[in-house]
Design an enzyme around this catalytic site. Sequence first.
Site: not given
Length: 701
Positions: A33-34, A220-221, A251, A589
Amino acid sequence: MRDLLADLNPDQQRVVQAVHGPVLVLAGAGSGKTRALTHRIAYIIAKGEARPEEILAVTFTNKAAAEMRERVHQLLQGRSAPPSAIGTFHAIGARMLRQQAQFLSRSQQFTILDSGDSERIVRRTLDDLSYSRTQFHPRKLKAFISRAKGDSLSPQDTAAQAGSTFEDVAARVYARYEELLQQEDAYDFDDLLREPVRLLEREQRIRDTLRARWRFVSVDEYQDTNPMQDRLLELLLGNEQNICVVGDDYQAIYSWRGARVDHILEFPLKYPHCTTVYLTRNYRSTPAILAAANAVIAANVEQMHKELWTEKQPGTAVRAVSLPSGQAEAAWVRKELEHYTQAGGRLRECVVLYRTNAQSRAFEEEFLTNRLPYTIVGGFRFYERREVKDALALLQLASGSGGRLAVQRLADALWRGVGPKTLQTWQIRLSKKGAAAGGWLEVLQTEASRRPVIRPAAVALRAAGARTWETVGDLLSFLLTQSGYVRSVARLADGEERQENLDELINVASGYADSHRFLEEAALLSDIDTLDAAQDRVTCMTLHAAKGLEFPVVFLTGCEEGLLPHENSVGSLREIEEERRLLYVGMTRAQEQLTLSYAASRYLHGTSSFRTPSRFLKNLPVEVVRTEPAVLTPSDEWVVEADDLLWTGEATNNFAVGDFVLHPGFGRGVVIGAAGTRVTCVFDGHGVKTVASEQVSEPAE
């Protein structure tokens, strides 16, 4: 300039090319995504859709903002500067307040208070209003003020809504706190969001100016935004509604600090004509890990369903391992880490995850005892935590080994008005008498008659010395309760977590009959500073702290009812779903190996209890999960295979799971597994033992 679409997958390209209007990017874990977001910003600049100064990009950490700025700079290859307005919500808010200071009550050179500074101001406020810091704890009051600011409530609003003595006092403290901030020409962290919102709501000219300046907004987020942050975005958004939000509702794990997953779920309702793009190709994990994570999270209802996939090789199966106890879980994880390094792996490639900080204690002791290098992230080492050190100080004084440092710890924690000057006076008095460390007990007994604040601890210490204690845990529990320390911890904003750590310390102390021996071993554990920072270490952290990170090898521990999901969440469907998202975050993770472990018994809240596997594990797909025995040999007397604990087949003995039994050495117990001629039981005071069936008998009625 380079082709900004060349090294992106089709879905990432859609994100980059969706330039105008509202855009919702639902980006799964490890989906790049980044990468997509930074390419989009560079693309808008490269195509001439906007100048760098017309772009606002907001994220949640300074590290993420710096990384975003650097990536955009590299993509533009120096032909254009990256946007200057890339930063956290708080950084952008502070910039606005400095630039618009003429419309505000603070100067352009205002000071920003961190949490410690803010708490000190609250303490000053209590002194100004003549309120007791013991009765009204500064940290709890600061948390009240923070919530009020987050809800856009003024001191007058909170006073009008006060429904208890605490809330009435908190409203008065809030009002005085604001006066002191004004006098100090300072804003606290909450103000960096609240004041820009109030400014934009009040001043249309500033609102129009900023909307014209920042024509394109990226976030973002987005699943982690709270109402104040979302309101700030709304106020900055112009008629073109050029806003791109990137996040993953799977998340969303921060509701406890004000984040609202509803913001991302309801984005299409707020902006009906938005473009929605799903990023589901995962570049991090193996197919087995993704299949397990997908199956777990699919059970949630309030979410935008998506399924991660990857083109990576199949990899190894996810492991689900049952252990007889929390201590056995730590020992087994330590052995697995040793096997991994013996096979050529590095400790820094591994992480141990847990739901609560208190769970770290068993791992710390296991790793320290066996000289396995480790790092605790997101918290102090167990024996370095303030409440643990305070408790040990009490025990030192009760055992006659506590000196001035122990007394000073208690003074800081419990005794208002007993400061350095007073302690120095007591020290001089002791020196003249030639008294040893134990003389401090005599000082406290004498001073208790003159200083009521000392009396509970002094009485508790005197009573403790007059009794015989079966275990050090019993003595410690008595001291913590009777001295008033437990009550003082309960008043703290994070009191529940601190109490969990105290319970864990009592659990450890319950294995000792001699307080001197316990204190010596505890000191050794806290003094062994494991190795140089450059050395290879396994990382230990909570699931919350692990968000955004990745490791080749993940041990996700404590997958039990009451821990994951946490016992505080079981009464709420929304909270249960957040707990399931927390497990999903932990699972995703892992890059190559994922192990989920749970214990049949565990010490929690001061007692040993039987545990059941987390309800979330029922969703694991059998085709990608391998349940395997965990063979432990902590002594020559017993060997436990974890599969025995779940055994349901025929046994050549007369005992069944749940039967109560008596053992000549271990006393009363309950059967938790049976296989062949052996039974596995949990015995009062002895934990889990596997013994021959002929060694136990049914207890008499």
